[in-house]
Design a protein around this motif. Sequence first.
Motif, short mmCIF file in Angstrom:
data_model
loop_
_atom_site.label_atom_id
_atom_site.label_comp_id
_atom_site.label_asym_id
_atom_site.label_seq_id
_atom_site.Cartn_x
_atom_site.Cartn_y
_atom_site.Cartn_z
N MET A 61 0.78 -1.30 0.02
CA MET A 61 0.17 -0.10 -0.26
C MET A 61 0.72 1.27 0.09
SD MET A 61 -2.73 -1.37 2.93
CE MET A 61 -3.72 0.10 2.99
N VAL A 62 1.98 0.91 0.44
CA VAL A 62 3.02 2.38 0.66
C VAL A 62 3.74 2.71 -0.50
CG1 VAL A 62 4.95 3.19 2.01
CG2 VAL A 62 3.11 2.13 3.25
N ASN A 63 3.60 3.94 -0.82
CA ASN A 63 4.78 4.42 -1.92
C ASN A 63 5.83 4.65 -1.36
OD1 ASN A 63 5.88 5.65 -3.90
ND2 ASN A 63 4.77 7.60 -4.09
N ASN A 64 6.94 3.78 -1.92
CA ASN A 64 8.25 3.71 -1.31
C ASN A 64 9.12 4.47 -1.98
OD1 ASN A 64 7.76 1.11 0.49
ND2 ASN A 64 7.35 0.43 -1.62
N THR A 65 9.03 5.10 -3.00
CA THR A 65 10.01 5.92 -3.74
C THR A 65 9.99 7.23 -2.95
OG1 THR A 65 8.25 6.73 -5.32
CG2 THR A 65 9.62 4.97 -5.79
N ASN A 87 12.15 1.34 -8.01
CA ASN A 87 11.62 1.94 -9.37
C ASN A 87 10.79 1.00 -10.32
OD1 ASN A 87 13.38 4.42 -9.03
ND2 ASN A 87 15.23 2.94 -10.06
N ASN A 88 10.65 -0.26 -9.63
CA ASN A 88 9.72 -1.28 -10.23
C ASN A 88 8.46 -1.43 -9.53
OD1 ASN A 88 11.44 -1.40 -12.53
ND2 ASN A 88 12.61 -3.15 -11.57
N SER A 89 8.50 -1.15 -8.12
CA SER A 89 7.39 -1.51 -7.27
C SER A 89 6.00 -1.09 -7.69
CB SER A 89 7.61 -0.87 -5.83
OG SER A 89 7.71 0.37 -6.12
N PRO A 90 5.78 0.20 -8.51
CA PRO A 90 4.40 0.49 -8.81
C PRO A 90 4.02 -0.39 -10.17
CG PRO A 90 5.72 2.47 -8.48
CD PRO A 90 6.67 1.24 -8.55
N LYS A 91 4.73 -1.06 -11.00
CA LYS A 91 4.66 -1.74 -12.09
C LYS A 91 3.90 -3.28 -11.53
CE LYS A 91 8.13 0.55 -14.86
NZ LYS A 91 9.17 0.60 -15.68
N SER A 92 4.57 -3.72 -10.33
CA SER A 92 4.14 -4.77 -9.73
C SER A 92 2.85 -5.22 -9.29
CB SER A 92 5.44 -5.44 -8.71
OG SER A 92 5.06 -4.55 -7.75
N LEU A 93 2.35 -3.92 -9.10
CA LEU A 93 0.78 -3.96 -8.56
C LEU A 93 -0.19 -3.98 -9.58
CD1 LEU A 93 1.47 -1.60 -5.34
CD2 LEU A 93 1.21 -4.07 -5.34
N PRO A 94 -1.47 -4.24 -9.59
CA PRO A 94 -2.41 -3.92 -10.18
C PRO A 94 -2.88 -2.49 -10.58
CG PRO A 94 -2.91 -5.83 -8.83
CD PRO A 94 -1.67 -5.19 -8.38
N ALA A 95 -3.04 -2.21 -11.74
CA ALA A 95 -3.47 -0.79 -11.96
C ALA A 95 -4.52 -0.11 -10.95
CB ALA A 95 -3.95 -0.61 -13.41
N ARG A 96 -5.51 -0.69 -10.57
CA ARG A 96 -6.41 -0.11 -9.73
C ARG A 96 -6.44 -0.08 -8.40
NH1 ARG A 96 -12.06 -2.57 -12.40
NH2 ARG A 96 -11.72 -1.71 -14.51
N ALA A 97 -5.14 -0.61 -8.01
CA ALA A 97 -4.83 -0.55 -6.27
C ALA A 97 -4.24 0.79 -5.85
CB ALA A 97 -3.66 -1.80 -6.05
N THR A 185 -1.01 -10.37 -7.33
CA THR A 185 -1.96 -10.77 -8.44
C THR A 185 -2.93 -10.00 -8.48
OG1 THR A 185 -2.60 -12.74 -6.84
CG2 THR A 185 -0.67 -12.87 -8.02
N LEU A 186 -3.95 -9.94 -7.44
CA LEU A 186 -5.34 -9.35 -7.60
C LEU A 186 -5.15 -7.89 -6.96
CD1 LEU A 186 -7.13 -12.63 -6.22
CD2 LEU A 186 -6.69 -11.68 -8.61
N GLY A 187 -4.17 -7.39 -6.11
CA GLY A 187 -4.40 -6.15 -5.73
C GLY A 187 -4.60 -6.11 -4.10
N TRP A 188 -4.10 -5.15 -3.36
CA TRP A 188 -4.12 -5.33 -1.88
C TRP A 188 -5.61 -5.29 -1.43
CZ3 TRP A 188 -6.49 -1.45 0.56
CH2 TRP A 188 -6.32 -0.38 0.10
#
Length: 456
Positions: A61-65, A87-97, A185-188
């Motif tokens: 849930m946290v924006n680590n950057t 740098n890759n953490s937002p890409k690993s999450l589903p778009a709507r999370a 895989t499904l979003g938090w």
Amino acid sequence: MTELSPTAGKNSQDIQGDEKLSPRKAPSICSTRYGIAFIVHLCNFIIMAQNIIMNITMVAMVNNTSHQPSFNDSTEGLPVDSFGDPNNSPKSLPARAPVYDWNPQIQGIIFSAINYGMILTLAPSGYLAGRVGTKRVGLGYGGQFAIWERWSPPHERSRLCGIAVSGLLLGTCIAILLGGIISQTLGWPSVFYIFGGFGCICFLLWCVLVYDDPVTHPWINITEKEYIISSLAQQVNSTKQPLPIKAMVRSLPLWSMCVCCFSHQWLINIIIIYAPTYISSVFNIDIKNSGFLSALPFIIAWVICLLGSYLADFLLTKNFRLVTVRKIATVLGNVPSSTFLLVLPFVASNYIIAVSLLTLSCGLGLLCQPGVYINALDIAPRHSSFLMGASRAFAQISAVLAPTVSGFLLSQDPEFGWRNVFSLSFVINTLGLIFYLIFGKAEVQDWAKERKLTHL
């Protein structure tokens, strides 16, 4: 409520664990009382899983950057770098999370907020369950212990409570293990939906299969019913007994139990809340692997809790004094765990040793379950439901203070933050244990014995 004691009108004393019981019967895992323990195990599983999922989903849930710390050459860090490659953490999450910009101090406050409701309801639920029955109140962490006042023969009490309470550990394990995978895989948000749905199923099982005592159970074997009732013949029901509040407040054995539970829960909460963030931040492991490694200590703890409960009952059958068994279990659950956690930051550069120490710290910590955590059943069996709820409410304050204080320490000192958190936990844990060893008792207290209600 039906009185289980056929000798309630006689001048009998509460049964103590040091006394020999008659009749004695070998326990059967296919019996109704063990079925009740399994249902409570499942309910505890989902209670703790729903409480834990915030801890594991926080990593996603946290924006680590936005909060990247600088650590010089140290391998220690704040619990904010959760994906290894920021740098890759937002890409690993589903778009709507959604992803939030929360620093470690805000995360600590959120972790604390989860426990406010539990603190306020533990003591009342324990009191109401002791008066009108756990089933009518509905399962709560405090109210469930009224079941064992009426279902557990004294020499099976540790193992039945151990089976039930171990569900908390399994819930922690599964939530941590699957939470990271589901988040990626499904979003938090899906983590909350899935565990919430399983909670509804457990509630239905509770309503259909659980009864407050053997007398009202419609399917129990008559032999088992008579065995349980005769085992508890001297333990009079507390529904008509007023709470001796003043005597409780002045009772050092009761206070020692509460203080030790508080100090031990501080240690356990540090492990539960910060294990995922410690592994992910210090070793830069992605959330899937962090979920598995963070769950490993609780798998070991689940096994040790069950084995320790059986060992405690075994020692009682070998004529060990009850107070000796309770204190041995409490020492074994406190000293090694807090010591391993204390040395953890000093071996953070060695991945295998660090994970091993974290696993042993969590696993051995649950040896306390057949110790201080069920001590209320010994010192005040007729008021044990209220006392176990109240003592856990007192201990649950640590679940609010520990993450708040730890979040502050981690945000103020990036280099030595983890060392300060674990050192403080060791000190608090040791002081609580010493207090319990000095003042802890296992015999029924005078204020908890039967009183004739002639003058109110």
